[in-house]
Scaffold this motif. Structure first.
Motif, PDB file in Angstrom:
ATOM      1  N   ASP A 119       0.825  -1.211   0.000  1.00 45.20           N
ATOM      2  CA  ASP A 119       0.000   0.000   0.000  1.00 45.20           C
ATOM      3  C   ASP A 119       0.860   1.263   0.000  1.00 45.20           C
ATOM      4  OD1 ASP A 119      -2.350  -1.327  -0.120  1.00 45.20           O
ATOM      5  OD2 ASP A 119      -2.874  -1.114   2.002  1.00 45.20           O
ATOM      6  N   LYS A 145       2.356   1.717  -3.420  1.00 42.21           N
ATOM      7  CA  LYS A 145       1.345   2.182  -4.377  1.00 42.21           C
ATOM      8  C   LYS A 145       1.111   3.686  -4.220  1.00 42.21           C
ATOM      9  CE  LYS A 145      -3.557   1.705  -5.513  1.00 42.21           C
ATOM     10  NZ  LYS A 145      -4.852   1.088  -5.129  1.00 42.21           N
ATOM     11  N   SER A 205      -6.037   7.184  -5.810  1.00 48.08           N
ATOM     12  CA  SER A 205      -5.655   5.956  -5.098  1.00 48.08           C
ATOM     13  C   SER A 205      -6.864   5.139  -4.662  1.00 48.08           C
ATOM     14  CB  SER A 205      -4.807   6.302  -3.872  1.00 48.08           C
ATOM     15  OG  SER A 205      -5.591   7.004  -2.908  1.00 48.08           O
ATOM     16  N   MET A 216      -8.150   5.264  -1.848  1.00 44.56           N
ATOM     17  CA  MET A 216      -8.045   5.042  -0.398  1.00 44.56           C
ATOM     18  C   MET A 216      -8.734   6.183   0.334  1.00 44.56           C
ATOM     19  SD  MET A 216      -4.078   3.771  -0.178  1.00 44.56           S
ATOM     20  CE  MET A 216      -4.208   3.289   1.538  1.00 44.56           C
ATOM     21  N   GLN A 252      -1.160   6.422   6.255  1.00 41.31           N
ATOM     22  CA  GLN A 252      -0.108   5.904   5.394  1.00 41.31           C
ATOM     23  C   GLN A 252       0.880   7.013   5.006  1.00 41.31           C
ATOM     24  OE1 GLN A 252       0.084   2.860   5.408  1.00 41.31           O
ATOM     25  NE2 GLN A 252      -1.431   1.707   4.217  1.00 41.31           N
TER      26      GLN A 252
END
Length: 652
Positions: A114, A117, A138, A140, A147
């Protein structure tokens, strides 16, 4: 103060300037390097062998040192024992890449999927990236901020700003570059396209601010139609903000992309629509190498697509090319007249105004000011009758104010100063109300020329200085050199010789570097007159001969007349016995000035001939020429030249 950062091996043109200072930043010393390692490995002492290893591998490069230390920590090669950082493996077992890029790539490879990415998507956005864009691409939501905090902790990225929106930045450009290159080409293209779509959606209400960014991302995606669309919009935006070089660059990129597309009718029309606004930056920048092909391509497309307006546009621009850069003024005028068509001044204001403006510009370059006085009032009347004074007609400068400028300058060239003053002031006021920098640059230049003919050095200096200031702001390269030189001419008339020479020499360098022949002769003429006044006769003769040769080649008749008169004066100063040759040169200049109906400079020629007769002891002939000059100067109100004439008469 301007501070520039560059690598030591980079060379630039400022290196030899007196105002440039270089501050070299060498590699870190051993002591500084050890302090840096200790700062990175905070929370304990560093074993000597570990410090030695890092210093030997990094060789004083701070970025290498940081990345190497972080890499060793992350792969477990460095561990904390008894409050001291030590190597957990033998030096021979260490697998460390030899380059910074290799170390960064290894660190990225060890990231969780993750995090990797996020890094990769962010790298496609750019070194700086907005949280909202990253979130949209993304996919997310909840975990993205945490992150990003992890990546901050690993010192890959930093938080750049919170307001007006949350933005991050890669710690180093190399970090972003390595991450970007870790993606496959197809994956990069896909992300670039998604970034473009996200920007269009998120910033829909202020999309103009992002034209350049959208052009960048779509150019690197598979969606080339949108790339071309935003490149053109970026070019238009730069053009409207007087960023001429940027406009040219964006248009050129769009043209390159379109040329690689199938030659469908839509694509050919699209290419024509880009080449049209591109033509004026080409002209302003002095017709850079390769510019002709763009103009000829536009002419061909306009002809094939039967677009009469576009055809007139390109033929007019091609005419200016041959007048100013191509070294063929006759061909240049023929192109402009072809663009106008054989019907003369019609009511098609959108075609006639820009094309006739170029024709009038051609007349002025040639010195055919009487033709300007015939044509300009008709076009000005057409603009006023159609109430299009504010119109730009596809040009960056306002044709109405510029036409008034050319008309006023030309009236001055013919000695009609009262009329010319009214017209030039009207043009200046209109341009100032519009506050268009291109218009202001041109009208100030034309006003300076008006006062040149009148012999008013103070106003000449004021207007030429304003013209130079505007031209430097908008990269108006094509006129920059001549205006600097003409400013030098004005300083010559005011007796400021050092400043005159500096301005003229600067003008010569700028115009020579540009590689444009038009008006180059006028610069040599100015330098000849300055060196004659300074007593540098060899230099004066060299510049005078170059002025005559260049003005003749470029069909610049007024400057040729002035150069012939100047050559006569220089010849007389070098060899007083060469009286016949001196008079022959001046008489040629007088005849040409008379043919062009340029009464102010015809009178100046009479003064110069009178001075030659006076110096040779021919008093009666001298008085006859000087009295005629005096009468003309009095009639036209040319006080500066009148005073010069009366000084010579008084001495006789």
């Amino acid at each position: 103060m301007l501070i520039l950062l560059h690598r030591q091996e980079y060379t630039h043109r400022w290196g030899g300037k007196s105002y440039f200072n270089r501050i070299g930043l060498d590699q870190l010393t051993l002591k500084s390097s050890a302090e840096l390692v200790k700062a990175i490995l905070e929370g304990g002492e560093t074993a000597p062998e570990l410090t030695s290893l890092i210093l030997n591998r990094a060789a004083g490069n701070p970025l290498f040192m940081e990345e190497l230390t972080h890499s060793l920590l992350e792969n477990g090669s460095i561990q904390m024992k008894d409050k001291q950082f030590v190597l957990a493996v033998t030096p021979l077992d260490l697998q460390v890449p030899d380059t910074i890029q290799g170390i960064i790539a290894a660190r990225i490879d060890r990231l969780e999927e993750d995090l990797k990415k996020i890094m990769q998507v962010a790298s496609v956005i750019g070194r700086e990236f907005a949280f909202r864009i990253l979130q949209a691409i993304s996919g997310m939501r909840e975990d993205l901020k945490s992150q990003l905090l992890n990546l901050q902790g690993l010192e890959f990225i930093y938080e750049k700003s919170l307001f007006p929106e949350l933005e991050y930045i890669f710690k180093h450009a190399l970090t972003q570059e390595v991450t970007y290159n870790s993606l496959l080409s197809t994956r990069r293209k896909e992300i670039h396209k998604r970034i473009g779509s996200a920007i269009e959606e998120i910033y829909a209400s202020s999309l103009e601010e992002y034209y350049e960014v959208l052009a960048y991302h779509y150019s690197r995606s598979e969606d080339l139609s949108k790339a071309i669309h935003y490149l053109k919009l970026s070019g238009d935006k730069a053009r409207n903000h007087f960023s001429t070089s940027e406009a040219f660059r964006f248009y050129q990129e769009a043209v390159t992309l379109l040329r690689n597309q199938p030659a469908t009718p839509d694509n050919r029309r699209g290419l024509l629509d880009i080449l049209q606004p591109m033509a004026y930056p080409i002209r302003i920048l002095g017709h850079r190498e390769g510019s002709l092909k763009f103009l000829e391509e536009g002419e061909t497309l306009a002809h094939d697509l039967e677009d009469r307006k576009a055809l007139a546009h390109f033929q007019s621009h091609l005419g200016i090319y041959y007048l100013t850069r191509g070294g063929d003024p006759v061909k240049g005028r023929a192109y402009i007249e072809r663009g106008l068509g054989a019907s003369g001044l019609t009511e098609e204001v959108e075609i006639i105004v820009p094309a006739t403006s170029d024709l009038i510009s051609a007349y002025a370059i040639e010195g055919n000011f009487y033709r300007v006085c015939e044509v300009a009032p008709k076009v000005i009347d057409l603009i006023e009758k159609t109430n299009t004074q504010d119109g730009m007609f596809g040009r960056p400068s306002n044709p109405y104010s510029i036409l008034l400028g050319y008309y006023g300058q030309s009236l001055g060239a013919m000695g009609r100063f009262a009329e010319g003053q009214t017209v030039i002031d009207k043009g200046l006021c209109f341009a100032r109300d519009l506050n268009n920098l291109f218009s202001l640059a041109l009208i100030e230049m034309l006003a300076g020329s008006f006062y040149f003919f009148k012999g008013d050095a103070e106003n000449q200096i004021a207007h030429y200085r304003s013209a130079v200031d505007y031209m430097e702001k908008i990269q108006f390269a094509i006129f920059m050199g001549p205006v600097w030189a003409w400013l030098g001419w004005a300083y010559l008339f005011s007796g400021q010789m050092d400043t005159a020479l500096q301005c003229a020499e600067k003008g010569l360098k700028l115009h020579t570097d540009l590689g444009t022949p038009f008006f180059l002769g006028s610069i040599h003429l100015v330098l000849s007159e300055i060196h004659l006044e300074l007593g540098n006769l060899d230099k004066a003769l060299l510049h005078a001969e170059q002025a005559v040769d260049l003005c003749r080649k470029n069909n610049e008749k007024f400057f040729l007349a002035a150069a012939m008169i100047d050559l006569g004066r220089v010849t007389a100063a070098i060899d007083r016995m060469n009286f016949e040759k001196t008079l022959e040169f001046i008489q040629q200049g007088l005849s040409l000035a008379d043919e062009l109906q340029i009464r102010p400079y015809y009178a100046v020629g009479l003064l110069r001939m009178g001075e030659i007769y006076a110096d040779s002891g021919q008093k009666e002939a001298a008085i006859e020429k000087l009295k005629r000059a005096e009468e003309m100067f009095q009639e036209m109100g040319m006080d500066y030249w009148l005073g010069k004439t009366q000084e010579v008469l008084a001495a006789l």
